[in-house]
Design a protein around this motif. Structure first.
Motif, mmCIF file in Angstrom:
data_model
loop_
_atom_site.group_PDB
_atom_site.id
_atom_site.type_symbol
_atom_site.label_atom_id
_atom_site.label_comp_id
_atom_site.label_asym_id
_atom_site.label_seq_id
_atom_site.Cartn_x
_atom_site.Cartn_y
_atom_site.Cartn_z
ATOM 1 N N ALA A 1 1.087 -1.057 -0.520
ATOM 2 C CA ALA A 1 0.092 -0.292 -0.095
ATOM 3 C C ALA A 1 1.243 0.990 -0.487
ATOM 4 C CB ALA A 1 -0.936 0.064 0.955
ATOM 5 N N LEU A 2 1.471 1.195 0.953
ATOM 6 C CA LEU A 2 2.581 2.054 0.972
ATOM 7 C C LEU A 2 3.457 2.700 -0.315
ATOM 8 C CD1 LEU A 2 4.376 3.809 2.556
ATOM 9 C CD2 LEU A 2 5.735 3.161 3.128
ATOM 10 N N ASP B 1 -4.216 3.323 6.618
ATOM 11 C CA ASP B 1 -5.530 3.915 6.538
ATOM 12 C C ASP B 1 -6.062 2.303 5.891
ATOM 13 O OD1 ASP B 1 -5.126 6.010 8.714
ATOM 14 O OD2 ASP B 1 -5.966 7.252 7.483
ATOM 15 N N ILE B 2 -5.693 2.136 4.968
ATOM 16 C CA ILE B 2 -5.948 1.123 3.855
ATOM 17 C C ILE B 2 -5.951 -0.110 4.773
ATOM 18 C CG2 ILE B 2 -5.330 0.423 1.680
ATOM 19 C CD1 ILE B 2 -4.720 2.903 0.491
ATOM 20 N N ALA C 1 -7.232 -8.251 -3.003
ATOM 21 C CA ALA C 1 -7.920 -7.242 -2.750
ATOM 22 C C ALA C 1 -7.332 -6.470 -2.052
ATOM 23 C CB ALA C 1 -8.885 -8.709 -1.079
ATOM 24 N N LEU C 2 -6.763 -6.439 -1.815
ATOM 25 C CA LEU C 2 -5.649 -4.893 -1.162
ATOM 26 C C LEU C 2 -5.806 -4.052 -2.447
ATOM 27 C CD1 LEU C 2 -4.757 -3.619 0.976
ATOM 28 C CD2 LEU C 2 -2.107 -4.561 0.028
ATOM 29 N N PHE C 3 -5.287 -4.296 -3.345
ATOM 30 C CA PHE C 3 -5.413 -3.906 -4.516
ATOM 31 C C PHE C 3 -6.802 -3.610 -4.860
ATOM 32 C CE2 PHE C 3 -1.022 -5.840 -5.770
ATOM 33 C CZ PHE C 3 -0.321 -4.516 -5.928
ATOM 34 N N HIS C 4 -7.692 -4.269 -4.905
ATOM 35 C CA HIS C 4 -8.818 -3.073 -5.276
ATOM 36 C C HIS C 4 -9.006 -2.170 -4.367
ATOM 37 C CE1 HIS C 4 -13.693 -3.197 -5.094
ATOM 38 N NE2 HIS C 4 -13.455 -3.312 -6.296
ATOM 39 N N MET D 1 -9.923 1.350 -5.072
ATOM 40 C CA MET D 1 -11.043 2.684 -4.528
ATOM 41 C C MET D 1 -10.717 3.909 -3.496
ATOM 42 S SD MET D 1 -13.276 0.801 -5.637
ATOM 43 C CE MET D 1 -14.682 1.561 -4.755
ATOM 44 N N HIS D 2 -9.267 3.742 -3.384
ATOM 45 C CA HIS D 2 -8.631 5.055 -2.163
ATOM 46 C C HIS D 2 -8.485 6.084 -3.292
ATOM 47 C CE1 HIS D 2 -5.756 7.306 -0.316
ATOM 48 N NE2 HIS D 2 -5.775 6.688 -1.112
#
Length: 202
Positions: A36-37, A48-49, A77-80, A84-85
Motif C-alpha cells: 500500500a505504501l 488507513d488502507i 483484495a488489497l489492490f482493489h 477505491m482509495h
C-alpha cells in the motif's frame, strides 16, 4: 495457532474466531502495508488502507470464499482497496497518469476521474487475472517474483536467499513480466497493459 496454515486460519475466521483473525493479521499486515505504501507514497494513507482492509475482511468473514492461495487473495483484495482509495480521492496521487491512460484504453471518451461501475469491474477482473497468472508460474519464478514485488527485496538479497546468481534473478523477473503482459494484453491493448503492470509492480 501461530503454526496453523493460512487456510486453517481462514476457516476459523469464517466461524468468528477472533484469535485466528489476529494471527492472520500479524502474519500479513507488514507485507500488505509495504504494498500500500509503494502505491500511495503516503504512510498515513497506506496504514488507513490496510486497517480498513482488515476491518472489511473481518466484517465479511462469514461470506469468505477463497479458492486460490490466501496470500494471493489478500494481495488481490488489497489492490482493489487501493483502487477505491484512488477513486475516492479523485486519483490525485503519483500514479494518476498511468491510471488515466489505462482507463482511457477501456473507454476513450471517459477520464479516470469519471470512472463508472464497469471500469471498476474491469479493473477487478484484471487484478484477478494477474493473481491467477502469478499463481500458475513455475515455483522458482513465483518465489523470485514474490520476494521482489511483495517482500520488496533487492535482486542481490533474492539471489542470496535462493542461492542463485543475480542474473538468474533478473531472468526470472523478466520472464514473469512477459507472462503477465501476455495475459493482460488479452483484455487491455498495447501500451496500456505495460502501464498497468508498471503501476502494479513499481
Amino acid at each position: 495457532m501461530e503454526l496453523y496454515s493460512d487456510k486453517s486460519l481462514v476457516n476459523l475466521i469464517s466461524e468468528s474466531n477472533y484469535k485466528a483473525f489476529t494471527v492472520l493479521y500479524d502474519r500479513y499486515w507488514r507485507q500488505l502495508y509495504r504494498i500500500a505504501l509503494s502505491k500511495t507514497g503516503n504512510e498515513e494513507d497506506a496504514l488507513d488502507i490496510v486497517q480498513e482492509f482488515f476491518i472489511d475482511f473481518w466484517n465479511r468473514r462469514e461470506a469468505l470464499k477463497i479458492e486460490k492461495s490466501v496470500d494471493n487473495y489478500l494481495v488481490s483484495a488489497l489492490f482493489h482497496k487501493i483502487f477505491m482509495h484512488f477513486r475516492k480521492k479523485g486519483l490525485e496521487e503519483k500514479h494518476l497518469q498511468n491510471y488515466t491512460y489505462f482507463i482511457s484504453q477501456l473507454d476513450g471518451d471517459t477520464l479516470a476521474s469519471n470512472m463508472e461501475t464497469e471500469h471498476e469491474e474491469a479493473y477487478t477482473e484484471l487484478i484477478g487475472l494477474v493473481t491467477d497468472t502469478i499463481e500458475q508460474m513455475p515455483e522458482k519464478m513465483k518465489q523470485v517474483f514474490d520476494l521482489k514485488h511483495r517482500q520488496s527485496l533487492s535482486i542481490a538479497e533474492i539471489a542470496g536467499i535462493m542461492g542463485i546468481s543475480t542474473q538468474t534473478v533478473k531472468n526470472q523477473l523478466s520472464n514473469a513480466m512477459i507472462k503477465l503482459r501476455k495475459s493482460t494484453e488479452k483484455q487491455v491493448p498495447g501500451a496500456a497493459s505495460s502501464l498497468f503492470l508498471i503501476w502494479l509492480f513499481s
